[in-house]
Design an enzyme around this catalytic site. Sequence first.
Site, mmCIF file in Angstrom:
data_model
loop_
_atom_site.group_PDB
_atom_site.id
_atom_site.type_symbol
_atom_site.label_atom_id
_atom_site.label_comp_id
_atom_site.label_asym_id
_atom_site.label_seq_id
_atom_site.Cartn_x
_atom_site.Cartn_y
_atom_site.Cartn_z
ATOM 1 N N LYS A 177 -7.269 0.905 15.344
ATOM 2 C CA LYS A 177 -8.369 -0.057 15.233
ATOM 3 C C LYS A 177 -7.764 -1.410 14.941
ATOM 4 C CE LYS A 177 -11.071 -1.911 12.064
ATOM 5 N NZ LYS A 177 -11.427 -3.158 12.730
ATOM 6 N N GLU A 180 -11.534 -6.731 14.556
ATOM 7 C CA GLU A 180 -12.693 -6.990 15.410
ATOM 8 C C GLU A 180 -12.665 -8.419 15.985
ATOM 9 O OE1 GLU A 180 -12.491 -6.044 12.298
ATOM 10 O OE2 GLU A 180 -14.064 -6.846 11.005
ATOM 11 N N GLY A 230 -3.079 -5.271 6.136
ATOM 12 C CA GLY A 230 -4.220 -6.134 5.860
ATOM 13 C C GLY A 230 -4.220 -6.540 4.400
ATOM 14 N N GLY A 235 -6.767 -2.415 1.481
ATOM 15 C CA GLY A 235 -5.765 -1.345 1.354
ATOM 16 C C GLY A 235 -6.156 -0.357 0.267
ATOM 17 N N GLU A 252 0.820 -2.161 4.230
ATOM 18 C CA GLU A 252 1.467 -3.485 4.287
ATOM 19 C C GLU A 252 0.403 -4.496 3.902
ATOM 20 O OE1 GLU A 252 4.570 -4.381 4.939
ATOM 21 O OE2 GLU A 252 5.307 -2.400 5.467
ATOM 22 N N CYS A 286 1.476 -13.149 6.004
ATOM 23 C CA CYS A 286 1.566 -12.340 4.780
ATOM 24 C C CYS A 286 2.725 -12.775 3.903
ATOM 25 C CB CYS A 286 1.702 -10.864 5.138
ATOM 26 S SG CYS A 286 3.062 -10.533 6.258
ATOM 27 N N GLU A 387 -3.714 -15.337 -2.995
ATOM 28 C CA GLU A 387 -3.292 -15.550 -1.610
ATOM 29 C C GLU A 387 -4.355 -16.416 -0.915
ATOM 30 O OE1 GLU A 387 -3.501 -12.208 1.182
ATOM 31 O OE2 GLU A 387 -1.513 -12.761 1.909
#
Length: 495
Positions: A177, A180, A230, A235, A252, A286, A387
């Site tokens: 997946k 989107e 993500g 996560g 990750e 990231c 972040e």
Amino acid sequence: MPRHYEHWINNADVKPSTGSYLKRFSPAHGEYLAEFPEGSVADVDQAATAARARFEDAETWAKLPGSVRSKLLTDWAALIERDIDVLAVMEAEEVGKPIESARGEISWSLELIRYAASQAWELGGDAYNNVGAGKLALMTREPRGVVGMILPWNYPMVTMMQKLPYALAAGCTTVIKSSELTSGTTFEVARLAAEAGIPAGVINVVTGLGSVVGDAMSRHPEIDMMSFTGSTAVGQVISKAAAETNKYVALELGGKSANIVFADADIDAALDGVLLGFTLNQGEECVAGSRLLVEESIADEFVSRLVKRANKVKVGLPLDAETQVGALIHEQHMNKVLEYIQAGIDAGAELRCGGKRVTENGLGSGFFVAPTIFSSVTPDMKIFQEEIFGPVLTVTTFRDQAEAIKLANDTVYGLGNGVWTKDIDKAILVSEKLRSGTVYVNTYFETTPQVPFGGYKASGIGRENGRSGLLEFTETKSTFISLGERVKALPNTVD
Ligand code: NAD
């Protein structure tokens, strides 16, 4: 006309059971780019069943000689390379990133596939003939089974290729997946895999919302492992959902990496590295070097020069060859980045450049933010801790090595850090104390397929790339064999 896609299951287009599609508009100028199927729990079930069937039919995939899977992967890479121009444009359009970065991302993906292909030859185990006379023990590796992969939008190709070819080299089958927002290249390369001869059911792509499709994958009993890239928050949600069926989970996740610049660094090199560190991919990265920690004695001059350079960075449309910073992924994300900037101002940090949306020169209908630098940032500020995922750099000064290390580690994350100094002893001693999966010394963003990548702390679990990245997709089996040595009989049990 927008590009139209269906789910990709068993190497064929499959319409979503919902009958509906998610629309993707360009984040740079609003053009209607693509529509992706909005998947359901039933669609995930269909894909997982296909992946399971191919996995169980081991003769056609999992038990093929490694050399055969290696050849298929190499042929697949050749087809992706053939189509690189078209794929790069799609990636640039859907993500909003500069075309050169998109092309670089696909070239890098090719390296990942080719390295993983070489590893398909190497997958073996160990034999122990030192466990006693008449005994032998074997350690063999087997593919984990069906792997569910959930991907983010910032590097759709690379985040997929740090997983997929390694899983295929190991003999797994997959349900993927992608985000989107950026599923175009995922569908395209899945088709190319079929063209290369990778059998039906090995790569299945189901798109849609994370809370529906991603959640159903995480819980599906026929999926043996979840490999996720993500945010840390998602996560954790996936880990919990996957626990219901005891899936192996590899994560990750996010980061808040620091570039530590000592007074004895090559200053010009450090300026280049720090600037790239927070502007590459619009800061939607990231391992972005989103915090600068600079030695007090050089801070004023270093930051003044950095600000001058940041003001020259070209913010522009993704398909303009001169663009260095493109559009952020969507309006809501741009507003979140602008809110962080406001939070920095409110907390008393000093805004040195940027700090605003860019609308000039035809950028008015896109989501662009100027490279932004804050100095006088302290660790208690939100902009130091969280972040931001945009082109925003915080600057904090330190007096000595111990303080630099303490500041760098003062975050829940642990993905990467940079160290800039000409003193090799200092570089190694500091690197050892940094709690992050990667350390860059006098460079930034280095990566190569044979070297592992991953995070400490809230930045993840497990490693991608390299031999360890391959082994993530394998189970280890121990087999004990008697070579004539009998098990000692229990007393009084012999008939
Ligand atoms: P995200 O976590 O919002 O979404 C990632 C994926 O998870 C998407 O496909 C989304 O649809 C899906 N998802 C959302 N909710 C879900 C749920 N409840 N169950 C299952 N799946 C769900 O992340 P994003 O905004 O797409 O990407 C940005 C984040 O990714 C940043 O935090 C960044 O640091 C991180 N990232 C990490 C790495 C790495 O290698 N460590 C690489 C790239 C991006």
